[in-house]
Design a protein around this motif. Structure first.
Motif, PDB file in Angstrom:
ATOM      1  N   ASP A 135       0.914  -1.346  -0.007  1.00 50.43           N
ATOM      2  CA  ASP A 135      -0.325  -0.079  -0.396  1.00 50.43           C
ATOM      3  C   ASP A 135       0.809   1.117   0.168  1.00 50.43           C
ATOM      4  N   THR A 137       0.444   3.956   0.184  1.00 51.65           N
ATOM      5  CA  THR A 137      -0.949   5.484  -0.025  1.00 51.65           C
ATOM      6  C   THR A 137      -0.468   5.185   2.080  1.00 51.65           C
ATOM      7  N   TRP A 188       0.680  11.188 -13.527  1.00 53.13           N
ATOM      8  CA  TRP A 188       0.467   9.864 -13.237  1.00 53.13           C
ATOM      9  C   TRP A 188       0.204   9.327 -11.972  1.00 53.13           C
ATOM     10  N   ASN A 192      -0.173   9.261  -8.426  1.00 47.88           N
ATOM     11  CA  ASN A 192      -1.351   7.797  -7.916  1.00 47.88           C
ATOM     12  C   ASN A 192      -1.099   6.695  -8.303  1.00 47.88           C
ATOM     13  N   SER A 194      -1.118   4.314  -6.373  1.00 49.55           N
ATOM     14  CA  SER A 194      -1.392   2.514  -5.813  1.00 49.55           C
ATOM     15  C   SER A 194      -2.903   2.264  -7.249  1.00 49.55           C
ATOM     16  N   LYS A 195      -2.625   3.146  -8.270  1.00 47.14           N
ATOM     17  CA  LYS A 195      -3.660   3.221  -9.166  1.00 47.14           C
ATOM     18  C   LYS A 195      -2.987   3.075 -10.542  1.00 47.14           C
ATOM     19  N   GLU A 198      -4.569   1.708 -16.693  1.00 53.31           N
ATOM     20  CA  GLU A 198      -4.982   1.582 -17.542  1.00 53.31           C
ATOM     21  C   GLU A 198      -5.263   1.493 -18.928  1.00 53.31           C
ATOM     22  N   ASP A 273      -8.509  -4.038 -11.711  1.00 54.18           N
ATOM     23  CA  ASP A 273      -8.125  -3.787 -10.929  1.00 54.18           C
ATOM     24  C   ASP A 273      -7.580  -4.417  -9.736  1.00 54.18           C
ATOM     25  N   THR A 274      -7.604  -5.817 -10.266  1.00 51.01           N
ATOM     26  CA  THR A 274      -6.364  -6.617  -9.792  1.00 51.01           C
ATOM     27  C   THR A 274      -5.668  -7.808 -10.087  1.00 51.01           C
ATOM     28  N   ARG A 288      -4.326  -5.935  -5.288  1.00 55.67           N
ATOM     29  CA  ARG A 288      -5.282  -5.328  -6.220  1.00 55.67           C
ATOM     30  C   ARG A 288      -3.805  -4.771  -7.039  1.00 55.67           C
ATOM     31  N   MET A 290      -1.564  -2.039  -9.961  1.00 54.26           N
ATOM     32  CA  MET A 290      -1.184  -0.965  -9.772  1.00 54.26           C
ATOM     33  C   MET A 290      -0.102  -0.966 -10.696  1.00 54.26           C
ATOM     34  N   HIS A 292       1.841   0.355 -14.137  1.00 53.93           N
ATOM     35  CA  HIS A 292       1.722   1.448 -14.978  1.00 53.93           C
ATOM     36  C   HIS A 292       2.704   0.092 -15.933  1.00 53.93           C
TER      37      HIS A 292
END
Length: 329
Positions: A135, A137, A188, A192, A194-195, A198, A273-274, A288, A290, A292
């Motif tokens: 994580d 974050t 990005w 971000n 943790s995201k 896409e 997402d996973t 999760r 994450m 890129h």
């Protein structure tokens, strides 16, 4: 020979020796008789006190080493199993990892070490009952080992016109719209972590154009959490434990578009997402996503057909053809 006749003192000394040899060891403690007279212990209290004195004590030379073992050891729940984790270094990916041993394997590894045995039995040892988490974050996860180690560099103000020139005139081939897209895509990533992005970015160009310069710099800046690969199996293969704590993946000449078996997996790791992560000889887990993803190649056909098909939000890959006329040397 005449028999030896003991005098009174010798006889008394012999009787004391015999009595001392066969009496309860607790009675040998200096002042024990006086202690009983002063406190008037009842039989049950006396028995409990004797039992307490007989309890085993940790080795005095190992009890202080628990903190040292905690620096790179921990007992960790891994799915349905509990393992002894040892912090180690992955020579392939040049990154920190955790080896998980059974208690039997750990004991075999340290079969002559009283320090290791003492650490394993100590209530002060590190124990993560909720296993691993990843994580970025900074959220606190109780009884869990967070694999996030932060970025490898600290942001500072500086002059970066050289790399910006490279992005505009080489990677974007002078197209300002593409230039801005590439800048925002990488921004990005840092904003971000943790995201998932896409959308994967692909840089195509001939050998020596410098299409991988930016991607390699990005991976270095992410330290533990950036991975540079050069084989397609490390991207779409079954065993992908390196995705467990990865936020950026640079596939450098690593993908062949004719690999139909990898097409579905590539789409999943870009958009879902996973992720299903599986290490050898361990249960597969869901984490999760994450990732890129950056890809660089000099092939005309880089990714499987279908990844450039528009979805609701657009294509899941964006291809940029690098120019070899404006390379920065």
């Amino acid at each position: 020979m005449a028999p030896h006749i003991q005098d009174g003192k010798e006889r008394a000394s012999r009787e004391r020796f015999i009595a001392d040899t066969y009496r309860d060891p607790i009675e040998k403690i200096s002042g024990w008789s006086r202690l009983k007279d002063v406190f008037g212990f009842e039989d049950d209290v006396l028995a409990a006190f004797k039992s307490w004195l007989a309890l085993p004590r940790p080795d005095p030379d190992t009890s202080s080493n628990v903190e040292g073992f905690n620096a790179d050891h921990a007992v960790i729940r891994d799915g349905s199993k509990v393992r002894v984790g040892i912090r180690s270094y992955d020579q392939v990916f040049k990154r920190e990892t955790w080896d998980l041993l059974t208690e039997t394997d750990f004991s075999l590894l340290h079969h002559k070490s009283a320090e290791a045995r003492n650490w394993l039995k100590s209530p002060e040892r590190l124990t993560y009952r909720n296993g691993f988490v990843f994580d970025p974050t900074g959220k606190n996860h109780r009884d869990a080992l967070n694999l996030w180690r932060g970025f490898a560099i600290k942001p500072v103000e500086g002059e970066w016109s050289t790399i910006d020139y490279h992005i505009l005139h080489v990677l974007a081939a002078g197209n300002e719209e593409h230039h801005q897209y590439i800048l925002k895509w990488f921004a990005w990533l840092y904003q971000n972590p943790s995201k998932p992005a896409e959308v994967a970015v692909i840089f195509r160009g001939g050998r020596g154009t410098g299409k991988g310069i930016l991607c390699r710099a990005i991976i270095r800046s992410l330290g533990q959490h950036g991975i540079h690969i050069s084989t397609p199996t490390l991207m779409t293969g079954r065993f992908n434990a390196h995705f467990r704590d990865c936020i950026a993946l640079f596939a450098d000449e690593a993908f062949w578009a004719g690999d139909k078996s990898g097409e579905g997996q590539l789409k999943r790791i870009i958009t879902e997402d996973t992720l299903v992560v599986e290490a050898k000889n361990r249960d597969a887990i869901v984490v999760r996503n994450m990732l890129h993803i950056m890809i660089a190649s000099n092939e005309d056909w880089i990714v499987p057909s279908g990844t450039d098909v528009p979805t609701i939000s657009g294509p899941i890959t964006n291809l940029f053809t690098a120019s070899d006329r404006n390379s920065v040397t």
